[in-house]
Design an enzyme around this catalytic site. Structure first.
Site, short mmCIF file in Angstrom:
data_model
loop_
_atom_site.label_atom_id
_atom_site.label_comp_id
_atom_site.label_asym_id
_atom_site.label_seq_id
_atom_site.Cartn_x
_atom_site.Cartn_y
_atom_site.Cartn_z
N GLU A 1 48.61 -37.65 5.83
CA GLU A 1 47.24 -37.31 5.39
C GLU A 1 46.53 -38.64 5.24
O GLU A 1 46.82 -39.41 4.32
CB GLU A 1 47.25 -36.57 4.05
CG GLU A 1 47.99 -35.25 4.05
CD GLU A 1 47.34 -34.19 4.91
OE1 GLU A 1 46.14 -34.33 5.22
OE2 GLU A 1 48.04 -33.24 5.28
N GLY B 1 47.65 -41.74 2.60
CA GLY B 1 47.21 -43.12 2.47
C GLY B 1 46.42 -43.55 3.70
O GLY B 1 45.80 -42.73 4.38
N SER B 2 46.49 -44.83 3.99
CA SER B 2 45.66 -45.39 5.06
C SER B 2 46.29 -45.14 6.44
O SER B 2 47.51 -44.97 6.56
CB SER B 2 45.51 -46.89 4.85
OG SER B 2 46.78 -47.51 4.92
N GLY C 1 50.16 -45.34 7.70
CA GLY C 1 50.62 -44.10 8.32
C GLY C 1 51.25 -44.36 9.69
O GLY C 1 52.32 -43.82 10.02
N LYS D 1 57.34 -42.01 -4.25
CA LYS D 1 56.94 -43.42 -4.39
C LYS D 1 55.44 -43.46 -4.66
O LYS D 1 54.63 -43.32 -3.77
CB LYS D 1 57.24 -44.13 -3.07
CG LYS D 1 57.50 -45.62 -3.11
CD LYS D 1 56.45 -46.48 -3.75
CE LYS D 1 55.49 -47.11 -2.80
NZ LYS D 1 54.38 -47.79 -3.46
P1 NAP Z 1 47.83 -47.29 1.52
O1 NAP Z 1 47.61 -48.73 1.35
O2 NAP Z 1 48.12 -46.78 2.88
O3 NAP Z 1 49.03 -46.91 0.51
C1 NAP Z 1 49.50 -45.59 0.36
C2 NAP Z 1 50.93 -45.64 -0.13
O4 NAP Z 1 51.75 -46.25 0.86
C3 NAP Z 1 51.10 -46.46 -1.41
O5 NAP Z 1 52.12 -45.86 -2.21
C4 NAP Z 1 51.59 -47.78 -0.85
O6 NAP Z 1 52.32 -48.54 -1.79
C5 NAP Z 1 52.49 -47.32 0.27
N1 NAP Z 1 52.75 -48.34 1.28
C6 NAP Z 1 52.14 -49.55 1.48
N2 NAP Z 1 52.68 -50.18 2.54
C7 NAP Z 1 53.66 -49.37 3.02
C8 NAP Z 1 54.57 -49.46 4.11
N3 NAP Z 1 54.60 -50.51 4.92
N4 NAP Z 1 55.44 -48.43 4.33
C9 NAP Z 1 55.43 -47.35 3.53
N5 NAP Z 1 54.59 -47.21 2.47
C10 NAP Z 1 53.72 -48.21 2.22
O7 NAP Z 1 46.61 -46.43 1.00
P2 NAP Z 1 45.87 -46.57 -0.38
O8 NAP Z 1 45.03 -47.78 -0.31
O9 NAP Z 1 46.83 -46.42 -1.49
O10 NAP Z 1 44.96 -45.26 -0.37
C11 NAP Z 1 43.74 -45.20 0.26
C12 NAP Z 1 43.85 -44.45 1.59
O11 NAP Z 1 44.42 -43.16 1.40
C13 NAP Z 1 42.49 -44.20 2.19
O12 NAP Z 1 42.52 -44.49 3.58
C14 NAP Z 1 42.28 -42.72 1.95
O13 NAP Z 1 41.40 -42.10 2.83
C15 NAP Z 1 43.64 -42.18 2.08
N6 NAP Z 1 43.77 -40.87 1.42
C16 NAP Z 1 43.89 -39.76 2.21
C17 NAP Z 1 43.98 -38.49 1.64
C18 NAP Z 1 44.15 -37.27 2.50
O14 NAP Z 1 44.51 -36.23 1.97
N7 NAP Z 1 43.89 -37.32 3.78
C19 NAP Z 1 43.94 -38.37 0.26
C20 NAP Z 1 43.80 -39.52 -0.53
C21 NAP Z 1 43.73 -40.78 0.07
P3 NAP Z 1 51.57 -49.68 -2.65
O15 NAP Z 1 50.24 -49.12 -3.06
O16 NAP Z 1 52.50 -49.84 -3.79
O17 NAP Z 1 51.44 -50.86 -1.76
#
Ligand code: NAP
Ligand code: MG
Length: 498
Positions: free
Chosen positions: A267, A244-245, A249, A192
């Site tokens: 992650e 993701g966030s 998570g 996804k």
């Molecule tokens: P996000 O809002 O948490 O989204 C990540 C993924 O989760 C997207 O595919 C999102 O879909 C999906 N998602 C949203 N709501 C969800 C739910 N309720 N249940 C399951 N999945 C859901 O994060 P982001 O804004 O895309 O990315 C930024 C974050 O990622 C930052 O905090 C960054 O530090 C972190 N990150 C961490 C790493 C690591 O390796 N530690 C690497 C890269 C990024 P939609 O976008 O379609 O809503």
């Protein structure tokens, strides 16, 4: 004569690009069951790129069912490791053959500079796939000591259906960090991508089939958070690997617990400290590296060096160099190969980053940047921004901004620097610059972070080192052989021989 791949070349190619917006389920591109779509827009200029299938729970059910059928039928899991390796290498070769097209798609969808996607995202994705393909026929089990009448083995076995939910900052690479080890280990996968950057994941699914990955083994459901949520709650998903966030998570972990206790690998975010001691071997190099650590990829890197901790006696010299080198990160058009800094992923994220800049102005001194730039109609561009925070507890010095905003904090002693570095909820990465082995040894031991760099930053984030976080930056690790074991169960087999 080889064609010059200049700005005009990429603009022309982008006009001709055929973009696939349908989901990929059970070996075929399909619309969402209810026909719903959303527009994938380019942050370069706000233009719509493609209507993309908005997958809902019913589409997720179909993808998971296809993955389950393919797993249970053994069309992938029961292939020899050598055969899986050959198919994955073929897929990697197809990605290489389509690298320009995929890099262009990634730049258009996410606003990354074309030089980054051609030189970083695509080669990194291909290498990841090759690396896990090459690893998988070299994995051995164990034969523990037993009484002579017994013989026992400890073996790795694929989990079944793995869901991968990934973010938008490195759309293909973050996806590959999940699907490459999961597929190499013999699982079937439902990926996804983020609704902000779904196009490259959809494109590579067709290439997977072409490479010989059987129908149902690799599925891509585009859509918003609802699709990710459905995967996290699905009773037939055995493992969910998420980048993701922290907020999402946590929800995924709760949903996994509330459904079938599927394995959860997270992650998450970071607020990584880059510590420069007064005996730093090269202040100019430290300044260049500090700027790259926060301004590369528009600051949208989980392990970005978003806090620069500087020993007070070198503050004037280091900050002076930093302000100078940061001028090199002014945004430009992402399809111009000369551009170092592209667009922020979208205007919603830009608003979020700008709200942190406003908070920062109340609590810290703005040293440079802070302004939006209008390079194109509805494009999302921001100047590289640097704050000096007197107070290490300021919000901008502790919360993840995920944009090109650096917070400089001064300190007097190593102990103080380590305490500041460790004070956030995160623990993804850190760095220390020093010429003293005792300082280096103390810092590398005491910094609570999954990766610690010494006299460099962001080096060797590749397949050979595990990548992931301490504390609320997540659990488990991507990359390296350690990542493969996230997608397998350990089985003890005990045979009575007489
Ligand atoms: P996000 O809002 O948490 O989204 C990540 C993924 O989760 C997207 O595919 C999102 O879909 C999906 N998602 C949203 N709501 C969800 C739910 N309720 N249940 C399951 N999945 C859901 O994060 P982001 O804004 O895309 O990315 C930024 C974050 O990622 C930052 O905090 C960054 O530090 C972190 N990150 C961490 C790493 C690591 O390796 N530690 C690497 C890269 C990024 P939609 O976008 O379609 O809503
Ligand atoms: Mg987009």
């Amino acid at each position: 004569m080889p064609q010059i791949k200049d700005h005009a070349y990429w603009l022309e190619r982008s006009e001709k690009l055929q973009i696939e917006g349908r989901a990929f389920i059970d070996g075929a591109y399909v619309d969402a069951c209810n026909g719903a779509t959303f527009w994938s827009q380019s942050p370069i200029d706000g233009k719509p790129l493609a209507a993309v299938a908005l997958c809902a729970e019913v589409d997720v059910d179909l993808a998971v069912a296809a993955a389950r059928r393919s797993f249970d039928a053994g069309v992938w899991a029961d292939k020899s490791a050598r055969d899986r390796k050959a198919v994955l290498l073929k897929w990697a070769a197809l990605l290489e053959a389509h690298a320009e097209e995929l890099a262009l798609l990634e730049s258009l969808d996410s606003g990354k500079p074309i030089g980054d996607t051609t030189g970083g995202d695509l080669p990194g994705t291909i290498y990841c796939l090759q690396w896990f393909a090459e690893l998988v026929d070299k994995v051995h089990g164990e034969v523990p000591a037993t009484d002579p009448q017994f013989f026992g083995t400890v073996t790795h076995q694929a989990l079944g259906v793995v869901a991968a939910v990934v973010p938008w900052n490195y759309p293909l690479l973050m996806a590959a960090w999940k699907f490459a080890p999961a597929l190499a280990a013999g699982n079937s996968v439902v990926l996804k991508p983020s609704e902000k950057s779904p196009l490259s994941a959809l494109r590579i699914a067709g290439l997977a089939l072409q490479a010989g990955i059987p129908a149902g083994v690799f599925n891509v459901v585009a859509g918003d958070g609802a699709a990710g949520r459905a995967l996290s709650l699905h009773p037939d998903v055995d493992c969910i690997a998420f980048t993701g966030s922290g907020k999402v998570g946590r929800e995924i972990a709760k949903n996994a617990a509330a459904s079938n206790l599927k394995r959860v690998w997270l992650e998450l975010g970071g607020k990584s400290a880059n510590i420069v001691m007064a005996d730093c071997p090269d202040i100019a190099q430290a300044a260049r590296s500090a700027a790259a650590a926060i301004f590369s990829n528009m600051g949208q890197i989980c392990s970005a060096g978003s806090r620069l901790l500087v020993q007070r006696s070198i503050a004037t010299a280091l900050i002076g160099e930093l302000l100078e080198v940061s001028k090199g990160y002014q945004p430009g058009h992402p399809l111009d190969p000369q551009t170092v800094t592209g667009a922020i992923i979208d205007n919603a994220q830009l608003d979020r980053v700008c709200s942190y800049i406003e908070i920062g102005k109340q609590q810290a001194q703005l040293l440079s940047g802070g302004n939006r730039l209008s390079l194109a109609d509805a494009g999302a561009y921001l100047e590289p921004t640097i704050f000096l925070a007197e107070d290490a507890s300021a919000r901008i010095a502790n919360e993840e901004i995920f944009g090109p905003v650096l917070v400089v904090i001064l300190f007097d002693t190593l102990d103080e620097a380590i305490a500041i570095a460790n004070q956030t909820e995160y623990g993804l990465a850190a760095a220390v610059w020093s010429s003293d082995i005792k300082t280096i040894r103390t810092a590398t031991r005491k910094l609570k972070a999954g990766t610690v760099w010494v006299n460099c930053y962001d080096e060797l984030v590749d397949m050979n080192f595990p990548f992931g976080g301490f504390k609320e930056s997540g659990n488990g690790r991507d990359n390296s052989a350690h990542a493969l074991s996230k997608y397998t169960e350990l089985k003890s087999t005990i045979i009575r021989c007489c």
